[in-house]
Design a protein around this motif. Structure first.
Motif, short mmCIF file in Angstrom:
data_model
loop_
_atom_site.label_atom_id
_atom_site.label_comp_id
_atom_site.label_asym_id
_atom_site.label_seq_id
_atom_site.Cartn_x
_atom_site.Cartn_y
_atom_site.Cartn_z
N GLU A 1 20.59 -10.98 10.50
CA GLU A 1 21.04 -10.48 9.57
C GLU A 1 21.69 -11.47 8.90
O GLU A 1 22.16 -11.72 8.12
CB GLU A 1 20.78 -8.64 9.01
CG GLU A 1 20.69 -8.35 7.47
CD GLU A 1 20.60 -6.87 7.74
OE1 GLU A 1 20.75 -6.77 6.93
OE2 GLU A 1 19.71 -6.55 8.37
N ARG A 2 23.08 -10.92 9.92
CA ARG A 2 24.33 -11.92 9.99
C ARG A 2 24.81 -13.13 9.48
O ARG A 2 25.00 -13.21 8.68
CB ARG A 2 25.16 -11.79 11.19
CG ARG A 2 26.09 -12.62 10.97
CD ARG A 2 27.52 -11.57 11.63
NE ARG A 2 27.14 -12.04 13.46
CZ ARG A 2 26.57 -11.04 14.58
NH1 ARG A 2 27.02 -9.68 14.11
NH2 ARG A 2 26.28 -11.71 15.83
N TYR A 3 22.97 -14.08 10.02
CA TYR A 3 22.75 -15.31 9.71
C TYR A 3 22.00 -15.39 9.02
O TYR A 3 21.77 -16.88 7.99
CB TYR A 3 22.24 -16.25 11.50
CG TYR A 3 23.54 -16.05 12.31
CD1 TYR A 3 24.85 -16.66 12.35
CD2 TYR A 3 23.43 -15.02 13.21
CE1 TYR A 3 25.78 -16.36 13.16
CE2 TYR A 3 24.46 -15.09 14.68
CZ TYR A 3 25.46 -15.46 14.28
OH TYR A 3 26.88 -15.28 15.03
N SER A 4 21.53 -14.94 8.13
CA SER A 4 20.05 -14.85 7.16
C SER A 4 20.44 -15.27 5.91
O SER A 4 21.63 -15.04 5.16
CB SER A 4 19.03 -13.97 7.49
OG SER A 4 18.40 -14.35 6.41
N HIS A 5 20.41 -16.61 5.99
CA HIS A 5 20.83 -17.03 4.21
C HIS A 5 22.21 -17.89 3.86
O HIS A 5 22.61 -17.84 2.84
CB HIS A 5 20.02 -16.82 3.20
CG HIS A 5 18.90 -16.09 2.94
ND1 HIS A 5 17.94 -15.54 3.80
CD2 HIS A 5 18.06 -16.80 2.33
CE1 HIS A 5 16.83 -15.13 3.33
NE2 HIS A 5 16.61 -16.70 2.17
N ARG A 6 21.78 -17.93 5.94
CA ARG A 6 23.93 -18.55 6.13
C ARG A 6 23.76 -19.72 6.11
O ARG A 6 22.63 -20.59 6.52
CB ARG A 6 24.65 -17.76 7.34
CG ARG A 6 24.76 -16.41 6.33
CD ARG A 6 26.33 -16.24 5.20
NE ARG A 6 27.00 -16.27 5.94
CZ ARG A 6 28.17 -15.92 6.27
NH1 ARG A 6 27.23 -14.48 6.48
NH2 ARG A 6 29.34 -15.99 6.65
N VAL A 7 24.71 -20.83 5.49
CA VAL A 7 25.39 -22.03 6.46
C VAL A 7 25.52 -22.18 7.38
O VAL A 7 27.05 -21.52 7.05
CB VAL A 7 25.57 -23.05 4.88
CG1 VAL A 7 25.44 -24.46 5.41
CG2 VAL A 7 24.15 -22.96 4.65
#
Length: 119
Positions: A7-13
């Motif tokens: 969740e922390r990395y989802s949709h992150r660049v």
């Protein structure tokens, strides 16, 4: 149930760096992954869904300017360990990752990947 780290990395660049040189960008999108267990056409049977991650990479100036790949559910814990340490293994090399905040991730997801990042 998804690993809470996903969740922390989802949709992150993240910026992908080779030493001090930035070579590209990585966008992570969480996905639910199922495998076909039987059937054909309209009567297929599927396994229970498990969390995986789609990776989109923009690598200008390399032989692979854009690619995508999936991190399968069984491989996800090890990949999350690497992301927690700020690294990415890709085509036999280890790169450094600098994760961007949500605002910058949303902007780059639209500009560089052509998709909207969710917060």
């Amino acid at each position: 149930m998804a690993d809470p780290r996903l969740e922390r990395y989802s949709h992150r660049v993240a910026r992908i760096c080779d030493g001090p040189v930035e070579i590209g960008l990585l966008l992570v999108v969480s996905e639910v992954y199922s495998e076909q267990t039987g059937g054909a056409l309209w009567w297929r049977r599927w396994s229970a869904g498990r969390h995986a991650a789609m990776l989109y990479l923009v690598l200008p100036g390399t032989e692979i300017s854009f690619t995508d790949t999936i991190v399968l559910p069984d491989d996800l814990p090890e990949e999350l360990d690497d992301w927690d340490l700020g690294r990415l293994g890709f085509v036999g090399e280890i790169y450094h990752l600098r994760w961007l905040d949500e605002r910058e991730s949303r902007r780059l997801a639209v500009e560089k990947f052509g998709m909207a990042a969710q917060s």
